[in-house]
Scaffold this motif. Structure first.
Motif, PDB file in Angstrom:
ATOM      1  N   GLU A  74       0.815  -1.209   0.000  1.00  0.00           N
ATOM      2  CA  GLU A  74       0.000   0.000   0.000  1.00  0.00           C
ATOM      3  C   GLU A  74       0.850   1.261   0.000  1.00  0.00           C
ATOM      4  OE1 GLU A  74      -3.569   2.084   2.671  1.00  0.00           O
ATOM      5  OE2 GLU A  74      -2.727   0.132   3.227  1.00  0.00           O
ATOM      6  N   ASP A  75       1.995   1.233   0.686  1.00  0.00           N
ATOM      7  CA  ASP A  75       2.811   2.439   0.778  1.00  0.00           C
ATOM      8  C   ASP A  75       3.412   2.823  -0.567  1.00  0.00           C
ATOM      9  OD1 ASP A  75       4.424   0.234   0.673  1.00  0.00           O
ATOM     10  OD2 ASP A  75       5.827   0.882   2.225  1.00  0.00           O
ATOM     11  N   CYS A  76       3.658   1.850  -1.442  1.00  0.00           N
ATOM     12  CA  CYS A  76       4.237   2.168  -2.758  1.00  0.00           C
ATOM     13  C   CYS A  76       3.259   2.963  -3.613  1.00  0.00           C
ATOM     14  CB  CYS A  76       4.639   0.891  -3.474  1.00  0.00           C
ATOM     15  SG  CYS A  76       6.029   0.024  -2.710  1.00  0.00           S
ATOM     16  N   THR A 247      10.363  16.952   5.689  1.00  0.00           N
ATOM     17  CA  THR A 247       9.585  16.171   6.659  1.00  0.00           C
ATOM     18  C   THR A 247      10.124  14.761   6.862  1.00  0.00           C
ATOM     19  OG1 THR A 247       8.089  15.373   4.931  1.00  0.00           O
ATOM     20  CG2 THR A 247       7.488  17.431   6.049  1.00  0.00           C
ATOM     21  N   ASN A 248      11.141  14.379   6.098  1.00  0.00           N
ATOM     22  CA  ASN A 248      11.669  13.015   6.145  1.00  0.00           C
ATOM     23  C   ASN A 248      10.588  11.984   5.804  1.00  0.00           C
ATOM     24  OD1 ASN A 248      13.750  11.145   6.430  1.00  0.00           O
ATOM     25  ND2 ASN A 248      13.350  10.818   8.600  1.00  0.00           N
ATOM     26  N   GLY A 249       9.628  12.406   4.993  1.00  0.00           N
ATOM     27  CA  GLY A 249       8.574  11.501   4.551  1.00  0.00           C
ATOM     28  C   GLY A 249       7.486  11.239   5.566  1.00  0.00           C
ATOM     29  N   SER A 250       7.496  11.925   6.694  1.00  0.00           N
ATOM     30  CA  SER A 250       6.489  11.695   7.732  1.00  0.00           C
ATOM     31  C   SER A 250       5.212  12.469   7.426  1.00  0.00           C
ATOM     32  CB  SER A 250       7.041  12.103   9.098  1.00  0.00           C
ATOM     33  OG  SER A 250       7.451  13.458   9.088  1.00  0.00           O
ATOM     34  N   PHE A 251       4.152  12.156   8.182  1.00  0.00           N
ATOM     35  CA  PHE A 251       2.834  12.795   8.045  1.00  0.00           C
ATOM     36  C   PHE A 251       2.246  12.624   6.644  1.00  0.00           C
ATOM     37  CE2 PHE A 251       5.353  15.363  11.069  1.00  0.00           C
ATOM     38  CZ  PHE A 251       4.675  15.039  12.236  1.00  0.00           C
ATOM     39  N   GLY A 252       2.519  11.477   6.027  1.00  0.00           N
ATOM     40  CA  GLY A 252       1.935  11.184   4.725  1.00  0.00           C
ATOM     41  C   GLY A 252       2.557  11.932   3.574  1.00  0.00           C
ATOM     42  N   THR A 253       3.819  12.354   3.695  1.00  0.00           N
ATOM     43  CA  THR A 253       4.484  13.106   2.628  1.00  0.00           C
ATOM     44  C   THR A 253       5.562  12.293   1.905  1.00  0.00           C
ATOM     45  OG1 THR A 253       6.106  14.007   4.195  1.00  0.00           O
ATOM     46  CG2 THR A 253       4.089  15.291   3.811  1.00  0.00           C
ATOM     47  N   GLY A 254       5.694  11.017   2.235  1.00  0.00           N
ATOM     48  CA  GLY A 254       6.743  10.203   1.626  1.00  0.00           C
ATOM     49  C   GLY A 254       6.441   9.868   0.181  1.00  0.00           C
ATOM     50  N   VAL A 259      10.151   6.392  -0.114  1.00  0.00           N
ATOM     51  CA  VAL A 259       9.846   5.026   0.308  1.00  0.00           C
ATOM     52  C   VAL A 259      10.909   4.060  -0.181  1.00  0.00           C
ATOM     53  CG1 VAL A 259       8.172   3.140   0.096  1.00  0.00           C
ATOM     54  CG2 VAL A 259       7.371   5.486   0.412  1.00  0.00           C
ATOM     55  N   MET A 260      11.354   4.248  -1.415  1.00  0.00           N
ATOM     56  CA  MET A 260      12.385   3.375  -1.969  1.00  0.00           C
ATOM     57  C   MET A 260      13.706   3.540  -1.212  1.00  0.00           C
ATOM     58  SD  MET A 260      13.395   2.977  -5.977  1.00  0.00           S
ATOM     59  CE  MET A 260      13.819   4.706  -6.163  1.00  0.00           C
ATOM     60  N   ASN A 261      14.037   4.760  -0.847  1.00  0.00           N
ATOM     61  CA  ASN A 261      15.246   5.002  -0.064  1.00  0.00           C
ATOM     62  C   ASN A 261      15.152   4.360   1.313  1.00  0.00           C
ATOM     63  OD1 ASN A 261      17.781   6.732   0.615  1.00  0.00           O
ATOM     64  ND2 ASN A 261      16.314   7.300   2.187  1.00  0.00           N
ATOM     65  N   GLU A 262      13.971   4.435   1.935  1.00  0.00           N
ATOM     66  CA  GLU A 262      13.783   3.832   3.247  1.00  0.00           C
ATOM     67  C   GLU A 262      13.931   2.309   3.179  1.00  0.00           C
ATOM     68  OE1 GLU A 262      10.320   3.490   6.711  1.00  0.00           O
ATOM     69  OE2 GLU A 262      10.035   4.772   4.953  1.00  0.00           O
ATOM     70  N   GLU A 266      17.411   1.791   5.040  1.00  0.00           N
ATOM     71  CA  GLU A 266      17.051   1.581   6.445  1.00  0.00           C
ATOM     72  C   GLU A 266      16.611   0.138   6.710  1.00  0.00           C
ATOM     73  OE1 GLU A 266      14.283   4.499   7.787  1.00  0.00           O
ATOM     74  OE2 GLU A 266      15.404   6.188   6.941  1.00  0.00           O
ATOM     75  N   ASN A 267      15.796  -0.409   5.814  1.00  0.00           N
ATOM     76  CA  ASN A 267      15.318  -1.786   5.989  1.00  0.00           C
ATOM     77  C   ASN A 267      16.199  -2.816   5.288  1.00  0.00           C
ATOM     78  OD1 ASN A 267      13.185  -0.588   7.335  1.00  0.00           O
ATOM     79  ND2 ASN A 267      11.816  -0.655   5.577  1.00  0.00           N
ATOM     80  N   GLN A 268      17.183  -2.347   4.496  1.00  0.00           N
ATOM     81  CA  GLN A 268      18.125  -3.239   3.815  1.00  0.00           C
ATOM     82  C   GLN A 268      17.418  -4.220   2.858  1.00  0.00           C
ATOM     83  OE1 GLN A 268      21.818  -3.546   4.181  1.00  0.00           O
ATOM     84  NE2 GLN A 268      21.342  -1.429   4.712  1.00  0.00           N
ATOM     85  N   LYS A 269      16.307  -3.800   2.268  1.00  0.00           N
ATOM     86  CA  LYS A 269      15.617  -4.614   1.267  1.00  0.00           C
ATOM     87  C   LYS A 269      16.032  -4.123  -0.122  1.00  0.00           C
ATOM     88  CE  LYS A 269      11.606  -5.754   4.126  1.00  0.00           C
ATOM     89  NZ  LYS A 269      10.121  -5.751   4.230  1.00  0.00           N
TER      90      LYS A 269
END
Length: 334
Positions: A74-76, A247-254, A259-262, A266-269
């Motif tokens: 859903e986030d993508c 915003t670092n993608g917070s509050f629904g601004t990512g 998202v791809m960077n995270e 961060e998640n190493q996926k």
């Protein structure tokens, strides 16, 4: 007497060989850099998209599972929806840039200084722009202070970066400030290349400013407009710096890139992030094709290759054929 074969040194010093050698040498290093730093990394990323992997460690081949996960997360797709804000902002900044360019292409008092002020934001790096607007939108800072000077109450003002009903609009507005000057300069260069005799003839006929723009400026620079629109839309699909810094993608601004960077860092996926990059590339390619088709149909961009041009030519040929047939019938009836 048989002619002696020229030596290698004389052969390589001949004009024809020397010309080809210069072309090869000058092309070799740029192509080498392009292959090493663009095409090879892209092929490796395409390969990684079929693996479940981290930057360091074992890799497991999963086939198309990463692509299936991209379409099921859903986030993508929520991130892709945010591109709509930036697409609208890109059209706004193109319209404003074209308006200013139409005014500043002709002699105006202080026009050169105004062009410099408008172009300056483009020279500022994206990270710095992010920090500028991060403090600009912070509660009680620049924007809120200015609005209070205008009579607004601070308690009635929204949280520009936290309120989900307005924060994406606020961040997308930063692209208008940053890129409007660049597009304005490109439009000014295109407008100034138009033949001055067209403006003189239009002035003699009593054409106003809107008529000059509609019948002279716009048809003459529509290729540049289309190019800027393509760059703006493709850039809107891959926005990263403003939401990441502000915003670092917070509050629904990512956005999609955030998202791809995270996922990648961060998640190493890494495999999933690579699949997201390939999907984005395909989406940009499809969006470009659709845009080119629409612009060719409605604007006639592409000249003889445009659909509108071909339809107009068929209509002209059909009218000529009908006129010829009518003339032959009239001649036969006499």
């Amino acid at each position: 007497m048989s002619k002696e074969k020229p030596s290698f040194i004389k052969w390589i010093q001949t004009g024809k060989v020397n010309k080809k050698l210069c072309i090869f040498v000058f092309m070799l290093f740029p192509l080498l850099l392009l292959v090493v730093f663009t095409y090879v990394p892209f092929l490796k990323m395409f390969q990684f998209s079929f693996y479940e992997m981290k930057y360091i460690g074992a890799r497991e081949f999963v086939g198309l599972d990463n692509y299936a996960e991209v379409f099921s997360r859903e986030d993508c797709f929520q991130a892709l929806k945010l591109s709509g804000y930036y697409i609208v902002a890109s059209f706004v900044q193109l319209a404003v840039a074209l308006w200013f360019a139409s005014l500043l292409s002709f002699k105006t008092h202080g026009g050169g200084l105004f062009k410099g002020f408008m172009f300056f934001p483009y020279l500022v790096c994206g990270i710095a722009v992010g920090f500028i607007f991060k403090f600009f939108y912070t509660r009680g800072f620049v924007l809120d202070t200015v609005l209070q000077w205008c009579g607004f109450n601070l308690e009635s003002l929204p949280y520009w970066l936290k309120d989900k009903s307005i924060n994406n609009i606020s961040i997308a507005a930063t692209s208008v400030w940053r890129y409007m000057g660049q597009n304005m300069v490109l439009f000014i260069g295109a407008i100034m290349s138009v033949d001055d005799s067209l403006y003189e003839a239009a002035a003699i006929d009593g054409a106003n400013g809107w008529a000059k723009f509609r019948y002279i400026i716009f048809p003459s620079i529509k290729t540049i407009i289309v190019l800027n629109m393509i760059l703006a839309i493709t850039g809107s699909l891959s926005v990263f710096e403003p939401p990441y810094v502000i915003t670092n993608g917070s509050f629904g601004t990512g956005t999609y890139f955030v998202v791809m960077n995270e996922l990648a860092h961060e998640n190493q996926k890494v495999g999933l992030a690579s699949a997201m990059a390939i999907v984005l590339l395909v989406l940009i390619f499809i969006a470009t094709l659709i845009q080119k088709f629409i612009e060719a149909y409605f604007l006639g961009v592409g000249d003889k290759d445009s659909i509108r041009y071909q339809r107009r030519q068929k209509k002209i040929e059909r009218e000529r054929w009908e006129a010829t047939k009518a003339a032959q019938n009239a001649k036969g009836g006499r």
